[in-house]
Every structure is written in structure tokens, then in C-alpha cells.
Design a protein around this motif. Structure first.
Motif, short mmCIF file in Angstrom:
data_model
loop_
_atom_site.label_atom_id
_atom_site.label_comp_id
_atom_site.label_asym_id
_atom_site.label_seq_id
_atom_site.Cartn_x
_atom_site.Cartn_y
_atom_site.Cartn_z
N TYR A 307 0.87 -1.17 0.00
CA TYR A 307 0.00 0.00 0.00
C TYR A 307 0.91 1.22 0.00
N ALA A 308 0.80 2.08 -0.98
CA ALA A 308 1.72 3.21 -1.13
C ALA A 308 0.95 4.49 -1.44
N ARG A 309 1.34 5.58 -0.75
CA ARG A 309 0.77 6.91 -1.00
C ARG A 309 1.92 7.91 -1.06
N PHE A 310 2.08 8.56 -2.20
CA PHE A 310 3.11 9.58 -2.38
C PHE A 310 2.44 10.85 -2.86
N ALA A 311 2.59 11.94 -2.10
CA ALA A 311 2.00 13.23 -2.46
C ALA A 311 3.05 14.31 -2.39
N GLN A 312 3.02 15.21 -3.36
CA GLN A 312 3.96 16.35 -3.42
C GLN A 312 5.40 15.86 -3.34
N CYS A 313 5.71 14.85 -4.14
CA CYS A 313 7.07 14.28 -4.14
C CYS A 313 7.74 14.51 -5.49
N THR A 314 9.06 14.54 -5.47
CA THR A 314 9.86 14.62 -6.69
C THR A 314 10.69 13.35 -6.81
N PHE A 315 10.49 12.62 -7.91
CA PHE A 315 11.29 11.45 -8.26
C PHE A 315 12.17 11.87 -9.44
N PHE A 350 -0.16 8.27 -6.57
CA PHE A 350 0.89 9.27 -6.73
C PHE A 350 0.21 10.58 -7.12
N ASP A 351 0.26 11.57 -6.24
CA ASP A 351 -0.48 12.81 -6.43
C ASP A 351 0.47 14.01 -6.43
N ASN A 352 0.31 14.89 -7.44
CA ASN A 352 1.11 16.12 -7.54
C ASN A 352 2.60 15.83 -7.47
N CYS A 353 3.04 14.80 -8.18
CA CYS A 353 4.44 14.38 -8.15
C CYS A 353 5.13 14.66 -9.49
N ILE A 354 6.43 14.95 -9.42
CA ILE A 354 7.28 15.04 -10.61
C ILE A 354 8.01 13.71 -10.75
N ILE A 355 7.99 13.13 -11.95
CA ILE A 355 8.75 11.92 -12.26
C ILE A 355 9.53 12.23 -13.53
N TYR A 356 10.85 12.46 -13.39
CA TYR A 356 11.59 13.09 -14.49
C TYR A 356 13.08 12.81 -14.35
N GLY A 357 13.78 12.74 -15.49
CA GLY A 357 15.24 12.61 -15.44
C GLY A 357 15.79 11.88 -16.63
N ASP A 397 8.62 19.95 -18.53
CA ASP A 397 9.99 20.13 -18.07
C ASP A 397 9.94 20.88 -16.74
N PRO A 398 10.39 20.27 -15.65
CA PRO A 398 10.35 20.96 -14.36
C PRO A 398 11.41 22.04 -14.24
N LEU A 399 12.39 22.05 -15.15
CA LEU A 399 13.49 23.03 -15.10
C LEU A 399 14.16 23.04 -13.73
N PHE A 400 14.75 21.90 -13.39
CA PHE A 400 15.53 21.81 -12.17
C PHE A 400 16.80 22.66 -12.27
N PHE A 401 17.36 22.99 -11.15
CA PHE A 401 18.66 23.66 -11.11
C PHE A 401 19.82 22.68 -11.29
N THR A 402 19.54 21.41 -11.32
CA THR A 402 20.58 20.39 -11.40
C THR A 402 21.47 20.55 -12.63
N VAL A 403 22.80 20.52 -12.38
CA VAL A 403 23.80 20.53 -13.46
C VAL A 403 24.81 19.43 -13.11
N ARG A 404 24.69 18.26 -13.75
CA ARG A 404 25.53 17.12 -13.39
C ARG A 404 27.01 17.43 -13.53
N GLU A 405 27.38 18.15 -14.58
CA GLU A 405 28.79 18.41 -14.85
C GLU A 405 29.44 19.27 -13.76
N SER A 417 9.08 26.83 -15.13
CA SER A 417 8.89 25.39 -14.98
C SER A 417 7.44 25.02 -15.28
N ASP A 418 7.28 23.87 -15.94
CA ASP A 418 5.93 23.37 -16.23
C ASP A 418 5.25 22.81 -14.99
N ALA A 419 5.97 22.73 -13.88
CA ALA A 419 5.36 22.26 -12.63
C ALA A 419 4.68 23.38 -11.85
#
Length: 468
Positions: A307-315, A350-357, A397-405, A417-419
């Protein structure tokens, strides 16, 4: 004869004794990162240059010795505490290597330790300052928590081997507590774990390496530094609030206890950077609100039944150290043909979640006929709503600040951001009305998708890392 003359004319082996001919150094200050007292540091080095054509003789190299610990020095391949008559050929250099072991400071907060390495050349004294911040720690060796226990305080705990919470026992980590796990150390919970962080005063669960792995980037970018947390079948009632867990091998593993009682509740927390998955659950009751799950080579979050409930989460997955092999969110044991006839199939929202990458977003397969609902979630992929996907943002596109390099992993939202404003307020739990940074989710009207509320950036704004 001519060849011999030419050879000697190319090498200036005589010494300069002019007081104006001195040394140059690659650094003025050799700065160590924060160091756990009573433990040795990584080795740091600097270069000593002779910029002159003739040889220099360094008549003396010494340390002041006023350190509150000890610095260990190697000069041009020779170890010692003082050195004399060290020669550097013209237009050449030598390397100096330094390590440190610092004495306990008697303080909860880090204390700066300083020494000076003095070089005397041609009667002129020059110096390189050596600094380190000494952090006292409480060390626990393979501890078993067999009575209800609170751990608290500013001073970190360093865990060696495995910490175990016995069945029927509760371990509570008070706000601001830091557990640092040594290589391969882990936590096994047969009882109950409560990590009661607060906004601005989080719980930290991390490896014990405090030095830099590259340049000015510290070991927080590295996965696989310690084992992770296992909630066994006997464990129940676990809560993790405002907890920042990172750098483990296996993240959090939740073993089956059925779905009669909640096994794990996560609130405004971060599970980041595992060398497998950051959360794995088998046939258990797991809930999360306002949480970030990020960066792993396998599934970032893997759920099998339960049983799983995820709300306002970013994956999110921008894992740096290996090929990404799994979907960001992997779901299994959810369709009738997967049933063993004994264990209930998955029931998940899964409610109001970003699933992206940089990976596929949800494990392949048709959710038709399952009890999985995905509502008002954002995906980068193409898709369309159906009975399982309701009011979702597709090709967003959530337009994260993440820059791997640049080793920046910040999953907050940039402007445009589209979120922003595309969540459903009715799906946001009342307790999650503010995000991990304390920002009200309703501050600009409609609610944003994901763990973090958008804060408008000005032209010159730059993102900060997610360190607490």
C-alpha cells in the motif's frame, strides 16, 4: 671536449645566495576540510618553486607545532618534522605532502586548528599556513539499541559496523542529529526508528568522509559510502521527518510486514544518491509527503506490492557514476496475473508528483486493471490520460537547477517550470502545506507539482545546493 663544454653550459648547478632570490609556493594556505578528531586526514600537497636559474638551498624547514594535534610532513620524498639543506635545482620545484591527526577539541562545533610551516632560504623566512577544522564526534562500534533511546546534539555520531535497533525498542533521533556511517556500516531496524527533524534543523544520515573528492567538491556527491537502512519484517511505525539521507549503497529497504499497519512514513525528507535504489519496498505500507527521491543507477524508487501513498514528491534521476539501468519509478506485483494468491496486489496513489530525469519514468507495462492512480503528475515523456493517469502534465519540463557536470543536484524549480501552478490543491495533504525549505505551497495561488514550491529568481540569482 666541445660536447663536455656544451653540457656544462646548459646546467646551472651553482647556488644563488642573494637574499632577493627566494621561493614561490603554489598556495599561501594549505586548507584541510573539516576533520574528525582522532582520525587521520587525507593527504594534501603543495608545490615549492625555484623560479631562478641557479640552485636554491633551503637551510631550514620547520613547523611551529602549535596545532592541537599533529601535522605529518613529507618534503621531496623524505618524511620528518624538520628539514635542513633542502636543495631545489634552478627553474625546478619540489612537492610537500601533509597529513593531520587532530586532538579532541572538547567542543560540539568544529574548531579551527592552525600551524605554520616556515622556510628559511638565503636568510629570508617565508611561510605556508596550514589549517584544518577539527570536529569532535561520539563513536559507536556495532551498537545494539536495546532500550528506548534518544540521540541528540550538535556533535555527530560515527557508526562503525552495523547499528541495530532491537525489536520492540524505539530509537529517536532528535532535530539536528547527525549520524555518520563508516565504510559499509549500516542500520538494521527490528524495532522503530523516529527521525524527528524540523524545518531548518534536519536530521543528517551520511558517510563519514568529510574531505573533498575532487577540487572543492566534497564527498556528498559520492554514492556507496555506507550500507543504508533496513527495516526488517518485525519493524513497524517508523517515521522520518526532515531527514536528509545520502551517499549509501542500498538506500532504505522496507521488508514485508503486510499492510495492516503503516511501516514507514516520510515527510519533507530527501533520499539521495544511492548506488542501487534510494527506496525499495516489498509488500509494505509506505507513505511519503513533500519528499525528494533522487539519483540511483537502478530504480530510484522500487515498489513491489503493498500500500503506497506519495503526495507532493519529486522522483528524479541524474545519476553520475554508472549507467542508469532502471526506470525512475518501478512498480511490480500490481496486476492479477502477477498474484500468488496469498499477498494483496499493489494499491498505490501518486499525487502532484514530478517523475523526471535521464531514464524512463515508470517501468514499462499497462496499468489497466491495477489499483494504481497517478494524478496531476508531471512527466517528460509523451503520453495521455486514461483511467490510471488523471490530469497529468505530459512532455513537461520541471526546469531543475541540477547541473551534473558541476556536481549540482538541486531539484527546486526554475522560472517557467511546467510544474508551477499545475498541481491540484485538493490532493495536497494538510500537513504538507509548506515544503522542506519552509515555503508555503499556496504562496502564489495554485499549487505547484513536486516536492518544492517555486520561488521566483531574479536575473542574478544562482541556485544553492540542497545541503541542510
Amino acid at each position: 671536449m666541445l660536447a663536455a663544454v656544451a653540457l656544462t653550459s646548459c646546467i646551472e648547478d651553482d647556488f644563488t645566495t642573494s637574499s632577493s632570490d627566494t621561493l614561490e609556493f603554489s598556495v599561501d594556505t594549505l586548507a584541510f576540510d573539516t576533520v574528525l578528531t582522532e582520525e587521520g586526514t587525507a593527504t594534501r600537497r603543495f608545490t615549492v618553486y625555484n623560479r631562478h636559474k641557479k640552485m636554491l638551498n633551503i637551510s631550514s624547514i620547520t613547523l611551529d607545532g602549535n596545532t592541537g594535534g599533529r601535522f605529518y610532513v613529507n618534503v621531496d620524498g623524505v618524511s620528518g618534522s624538520s628539514f635542513s639543506n633542502v636543495e631545489i635545482r634552478g627553474e625546478d620545484s619540489i612537492l610537500v605532502f601533509v597529513e593531520a591527526t587532530l586532538d579532541p577539541t572538547g567542543n560540539d562545533l568544529p574548531i579551527e586548528i592552525e600551524d605554520k610551516m616556515r622556510f628559511i632560504t638565503n636568510g629570508v623566512e617565508q611561510q605556508v599556513v596550514i589549517t584544518a577544522w577539527g570536529q569532535d564526534a561520539t563513536r559507536l562500534h556495532a551498537p545494539t539499541i536495546d532500550t528506548d533511546t534518544h540521540l541528540s546534539g550538535i556533535k555527530p555520531y560515527v557508526i562503525y559496523d552495523t547499528m541495530r535497533v532491537a525489536e520492540g525498542v524505539t530509537l529517536t533521533l532528535d532535530a539536528g542529529t547527525t549520524l555518520m556511517f563508516h565504510d559499509k556500516a549500516a542500520m538494521v531496524v527490528d524495532g522503530t526508528l523516529l527521525t524527528m527533524g524540523q524545518q531548518g534543523n534536519e536530521i543528517n544520515l551520511r558517510g563519514d568522509r568529510l574531505d573533498n573528492v575532487v577540487g572543492g567538491t566534497d564527498y556528498d556527491i559520492m554514492s556507496g559510502q555506507w550500507g543504508g537502512i533496513i527495516f526488517t519484517a518485525a519493524s513497524t511505525g517508523n517515521e522520518m521527518r526532515y531527514t536528509y539521507m545520502r551517499g549509501s549503497s542500498s538506500g532504505i529497504t522496507v521488508d514485508s510486514t503486510g499492510i495492516d499497519s503503516r511501516k514507514l512514513y516520510l515527510f519533507n525528507s530527501v533520499l539521495h544518491n544511492s548506488s542501487s535504489s534510494v527506496l525499495t519496498s516489498h509488500h509494505a505500507w509506505v507513505e511519503a509527503e513533500g519528499c525528494e527521491f533522487s539519483d540511483a543507477p537502478n530504480a530510484v524508487v522500487s515498489l513491489t506490492g503493498g500500500y503506497a501513498r506519495f503526495a507532493q514528491c519529486t522522483f528524479a534521476n541524474y545519476y553520475l557514476f554508472d549507467v542508469v539501468r532502471g526506470s525512475i519509478l518501478t512498480l511490480a506485483y500490481l496486476l492479477p496475473d502477477e498474484s500468488d494468491g496469498n499477498t494483496p496486489l499493489m494499491d498505490a496513489h501518486f499525487d502532484n508528483c514530478i517523475i523526471y530525469g535521464n531514464a524512463s519514468e515508470i517501468s514499462p507495462g499497462d496499468l489497466t486493471g491495477s489499483s494504481v492512480l497517478v494524478r496531476n503528475c508531471l512527466f517528460g515523456s509523451q503520453g495521455s490520460d486514461d483511467n490510471n493517469f488523471l490530469n497529468c502534465v505530459w512532455e513537461g519540463d520541471p526546469l531543475f537547477f541540477t547541473v551534473r557536470e558541476k556536481y549540482l543536484f538541486d531539484y527546486r524549480l526554475k522560472n517557467e517550470s511546467d510544474a508551477i501552478g499545475t498541481g491540484d490543491p485538493s490532493l495536497c495533504p494538510a500537513e504538507a502545506a509548506t515544503d522542506r525549505y519552509g515555503v508555503n505551497r499556496y504562496v502564489h495561488g495554485n499549487i505547484d507539482i513536486g516536492a518544492y514550491t517555486w520561488v521566483e529568481q531574479k536575473e542574478d540569482d544562482t541556485a544553492t545546493t540542497q545541503q541542510p
